[in-house]
Design a protein around this motif. Structure first.
Motif, PDB file in Angstrom:
ATOM      1  N   PRO A  52       0.820  -1.213   0.000  1.00 43.34           N
ATOM      2  CA  PRO A  52       0.000   0.000   0.000  1.00 43.34           C
ATOM      3  C   PRO A  52       0.853   1.262   0.000  1.00 43.34           C
ATOM      4  CG  PRO A  52      -0.634  -1.523   1.784  1.00 43.34           C
ATOM      5  CD  PRO A  52       0.650  -2.016   1.213  1.00 43.34           C
ATOM      6  N   GLY A  53       0.322   2.315  -0.609  1.00 38.92           N
ATOM      7  CA  GLY A  53       0.956   3.632  -0.549  1.00 38.92           C
ATOM      8  C   GLY A  53       0.193   4.502   0.439  1.00 38.92           C
ATOM      9  N   LYS A  54       0.409   5.827   0.315  1.00 35.50           N
ATOM     10  CA  LYS A  54      -0.185   6.773   1.281  1.00 35.50           C
ATOM     11  C   LYS A  54      -1.729   6.709   1.286  1.00 35.50           C
ATOM     12  CE  LYS A  54       0.748  11.606   2.522  1.00 35.50           C
ATOM     13  NZ  LYS A  54      -0.554  12.095   2.933  1.00 35.50           N
ATOM     14  N   ASN A  55      -2.327   6.769   0.097  1.00 39.50           N
ATOM     15  CA  ASN A  55      -3.802   6.759   0.027  1.00 39.50           C
ATOM     16  C   ASN A  55      -4.388   5.450   0.538  1.00 39.50           C
ATOM     17  OD1 ASN A  55      -4.444   9.327  -1.450  1.00 39.50           O
ATOM     18  ND2 ASN A  55      -2.990   8.411  -2.866  1.00 39.50           N
ATOM     19  N   GLU A  56      -3.720   4.351   0.165  1.00 35.42           N
ATOM     20  CA  GLU A  56      -4.205   3.035   0.563  1.00 35.42           C
ATOM     21  C   GLU A  56      -4.114   2.888   2.083  1.00 35.42           C
ATOM     22  OE1 GLU A  56      -1.938   3.552  -1.901  1.00 35.42           O
ATOM     23  OE2 GLU A  56      -3.268   3.164  -3.601  1.00 35.42           O
ATOM     24  N   ASN A  89      -1.998  -7.068  -2.247  1.00 32.19           N
ATOM     25  CA  ASN A  89      -0.563  -6.783  -2.355  1.00 32.19           C
ATOM     26  C   ASN A  89       0.252  -7.882  -1.683  1.00 32.19           C
ATOM     27  OD1 ASN A  89      -0.308  -4.044  -3.585  1.00 32.19           O
ATOM     28  ND2 ASN A  89      -1.648  -3.488  -1.879  1.00 32.19           N
ATOM     29  N   ILE A  90       1.529  -7.936  -2.048  1.00 33.53           N
ATOM     30  CA  ILE A  90       2.454  -8.872  -1.402  1.00 33.53           C
ATOM     31  C   ILE A  90       2.606  -8.507   0.080  1.00 33.53           C
ATOM     32  CG2 ILE A  90       4.968  -9.349  -1.261  1.00 33.53           C
ATOM     33  CD1 ILE A  90       3.825 -10.956  -3.428  1.00 33.53           C
ATOM     34  N   VAL A  91       2.726  -7.213   0.344  1.00 31.06           N
ATOM     35  CA  VAL A  91       2.871  -6.716   1.717  1.00 31.06           C
ATOM     36  C   VAL A  91       1.617  -5.899   2.037  1.00 31.06           C
ATOM     37  CG1 VAL A  91       4.175  -5.063   3.112  1.00 31.06           C
ATOM     38  CG2 VAL A  91       5.393  -6.752   1.758  1.00 31.06           C
ATOM     39  N   LYS A  92       1.006  -6.180   3.177  1.00 34.44           N
ATOM     40  CA  LYS A  92      -0.307  -5.580   3.474  1.00 34.44           C
ATOM     41  C   LYS A  92      -0.239  -4.232   4.201  1.00 34.44           C
ATOM     42  CE  LYS A  92      -2.253  -9.549   2.152  1.00 34.44           C
ATOM     43  NZ  LYS A  92      -2.224  -9.833   0.719  1.00 34.44           N
ATOM     44  N   CYS A  93       0.953  -3.803   4.603  1.00 37.06           N
ATOM     45  CA  CYS A  93       1.074  -2.509   5.294  1.00 37.06           C
ATOM     46  C   CYS A  93       2.056  -1.610   4.543  1.00 37.06           C
ATOM     47  CB  CYS A  93       1.568  -2.700   6.729  1.00 37.06           C
ATOM     48  SG  CYS A  93       0.383  -3.617   7.731  1.00 37.06           S
ATOM     49  N   PRO A 111       2.340 -15.493   4.085  1.00 35.95           N
ATOM     50  CA  PRO A 111       1.308 -16.469   4.498  1.00 35.95           C
ATOM     51  C   PRO A 111      -0.116 -15.907   4.416  1.00 35.95           C
ATOM     52  CG  PRO A 111       3.174 -16.579   5.985  1.00 35.95           C
ATOM     53  CD  PRO A 111       3.426 -15.405   5.078  1.00 35.95           C
ATOM     54  N   TRP A 112      -0.301 -14.593   4.596  1.00 40.65           N
ATOM     55  CA  TRP A 112      -1.657 -14.022   4.455  1.00 40.65           C
ATOM     56  C   TRP A 112      -2.131 -14.173   3.015  1.00 40.65           C
ATOM     57  CZ3 TRP A 112      -3.090 -14.088   9.039  1.00 40.65           C
ATOM     58  CH2 TRP A 112      -2.448 -13.439  10.094  1.00 40.65           C
ATOM     59  N   LEU A 113      -1.227 -13.900   2.088  1.00 42.02           N
ATOM     60  CA  LEU A 113      -1.589 -14.018   0.671  1.00 42.02           C
ATOM     61  C   LEU A 113      -1.884 -15.477   0.319  1.00 42.02           C
ATOM     62  CD1 LEU A 113      -1.905 -12.613  -2.087  1.00 42.02           C
ATOM     63  CD2 LEU A 113       0.538 -12.998  -2.473  1.00 42.02           C
ATOM     64  N   ARG A 114      -1.085 -16.380   0.872  1.00 36.93           N
ATOM     65  CA  ARG A 114      -1.320 -17.815   0.589  1.00 36.93           C
ATOM     66  C   ARG A 114      -2.709 -18.215   1.092  1.00 36.93           C
ATOM     67  NH1 ARG A 114       2.431 -18.728  -2.804  1.00 36.93           N
ATOM     68  NH2 ARG A 114       4.569 -18.326  -2.197  1.00 36.93           N
ATOM     69  N   GLU A 115      -3.103 -17.699   2.262  1.00 35.60           N
ATOM     70  CA  GLU A 115      -4.453 -18.005   2.776  1.00 35.60           C
ATOM     71  C   GLU A 115      -5.518 -17.424   1.857  1.00 35.60           C
ATOM     72  OE1 GLU A 115      -5.812 -17.874   6.828  1.00 35.60           O
ATOM     73  OE2 GLU A 115      -3.745 -17.830   7.542  1.00 35.60           O
ATOM     74  N   GLN A 116      -5.261 -16.214   1.350  1.00 38.83           N
ATOM     75  CA  GLN A 116      -6.227 -15.616   0.412  1.00 38.83           C
ATOM     76  C   GLN A 116      -6.354 -16.486  -0.839  1.00 38.83           C
ATOM     77  OE1 GLN A 116      -4.329 -11.684   0.315  1.00 38.83           O
ATOM     78  NE2 GLN A 116      -6.128 -10.800   1.312  1.00 38.83           N
ATOM     79  N   PHE A 117      -5.218 -16.967  -1.344  1.00 39.06           N
ATOM     80  CA  PHE A 117      -5.263 -17.852  -2.519  1.00 39.06           C
ATOM     81  C   PHE A 117      -6.095 -19.107  -2.208  1.00 39.06           C
ATOM     82  CE2 PHE A 117      -0.860 -16.417  -4.334  1.00 39.06           C
ATOM     83  CZ  PHE A 117      -1.453 -15.320  -4.919  1.00 39.06           C
ATOM     84  N   MET A 118      -5.894 -19.667  -1.009  1.00 40.10           N
ATOM     85  CA  MET A 118      -6.600 -20.908  -0.656  1.00 40.10           C
ATOM     86  C   MET A 118      -8.108 -20.697  -0.578  1.00 40.10           C
ATOM     87  SD  MET A 118      -4.397 -23.310   1.819  1.00 40.10           S
ATOM     88  CE  MET A 118      -4.148 -22.161   3.113  1.00 40.10           C
ATOM     89  N   LEU A 119      -8.520 -19.536  -0.067  1.00 39.01           N
ATOM     90  CA  LEU A 119      -9.961 -19.277   0.078  1.00 39.01           C
ATOM     91  C   LEU A 119     -10.603 -18.855  -1.249  1.00 39.01           C
ATOM     92  CD1 LEU A 119      -9.964 -17.439   3.522  1.00 39.01           C
ATOM     93  CD2 LEU A 119     -10.901 -19.695   3.034  1.00 39.01           C
TER      94      LEU A 119
END
Ligand code: URA
Length: 198
Positions: A52-56, A89-93, A111-119
């Motif tokens: 994420p950037g500033k707006n995100e 995103n790859i990195v959530k913060c 691992p958060w992204l991997r969980e998103q892929f699984m769901l």
């Protein structure tokens, strides 16, 4: 709505809650909001950016700044609505001052992204920029050489695309991205046709 979908939805809510409260790396100390992602939880196409950037960071949503506007335009050019796909995103913060994410942050966040892929179970995953491409497709991938290419991995198709922000800094890349999206659109049409025939 089936029980299975109810359950998936609850799992997804739980996952989003965990991402928003995550303190695994130091980025949580400087973020305003973690940005889990947005769009359809049943999407068959996902887009994965860098961070994420500033707006995100202030809105808690991915790709809502200038790069996001260009991404929306590119998606519209191939008749994709942001509500029908999932964007994350790859990195959530947000890394401070929009610096590049460091390997440790990506390792801890992946691992958060991997969980998103699984769901979500997307059939097609489009990476935006080199960080996502190197992490998800191939560490040796070079975006200037390999953009627009498709890769098959474990039943999923990955497509490496330039990051839309790169085109805001280098105008020549705008047309490159537009052309790659048109190619992606043709590929998705073909997939839709094949799915209808199965
Ligand atoms: N750039 C990214 O990689 N992700 C966002 O969400 C916004 C800008």
């Amino acid at each position: 709505m089936t029980d299975e979908f109810d359950n998936q939805d609850e799992l997804f809510d739980e996952l989003e809650k965990k991402v928003k409260a995550c303190t695994l790396c130091d980025l949580h100390k400087t973020r305003n909001r973690a940005v889990p992602g947005s769009g359809s939880r049943e999407a068959w196409i996902m887009f994965v950016g860098e961070a994420p950037g500033k707006n995100e960071d202030s809105q808690g949503l991915p790709f809502v700044g200038a790069a996001g506007n260009f991404l929306t335009e590119l998606l519209q050019s191939i008749n994709l609505d942001r509500l029908d796909i999932y964007i994350t995103n790859i990195v959530k913060c947000r890394p401070p001052n929009n610096r590049d994410p460091i390997p440790e942050e990506m390792d801890l966040c992946l691992p958060w992204l991997r969980e998103q892929f699984m769901l979500i179970k997307p059939k097609v995953i489009c990476t935006l920029g080199r960080f996502a491409a190197n992490r998800l497709i191939d560490p040796e991938l070079q975006i200037s050489r390999d953009h627009g290419k498709f890769y098959k991995k474990k039943g999923q198709v990955f497509c490496a695309l330039y990051h839309p922000a790169a085109a805001l800094y280098n105008g020549n890349l705008k047309q490159v991205l537009r052309d790659d999206f048109l190619e992606l659109g043709r590929f998705l049409e073909k997939c839709r046709g094949e799915m209808k025939n199965t």
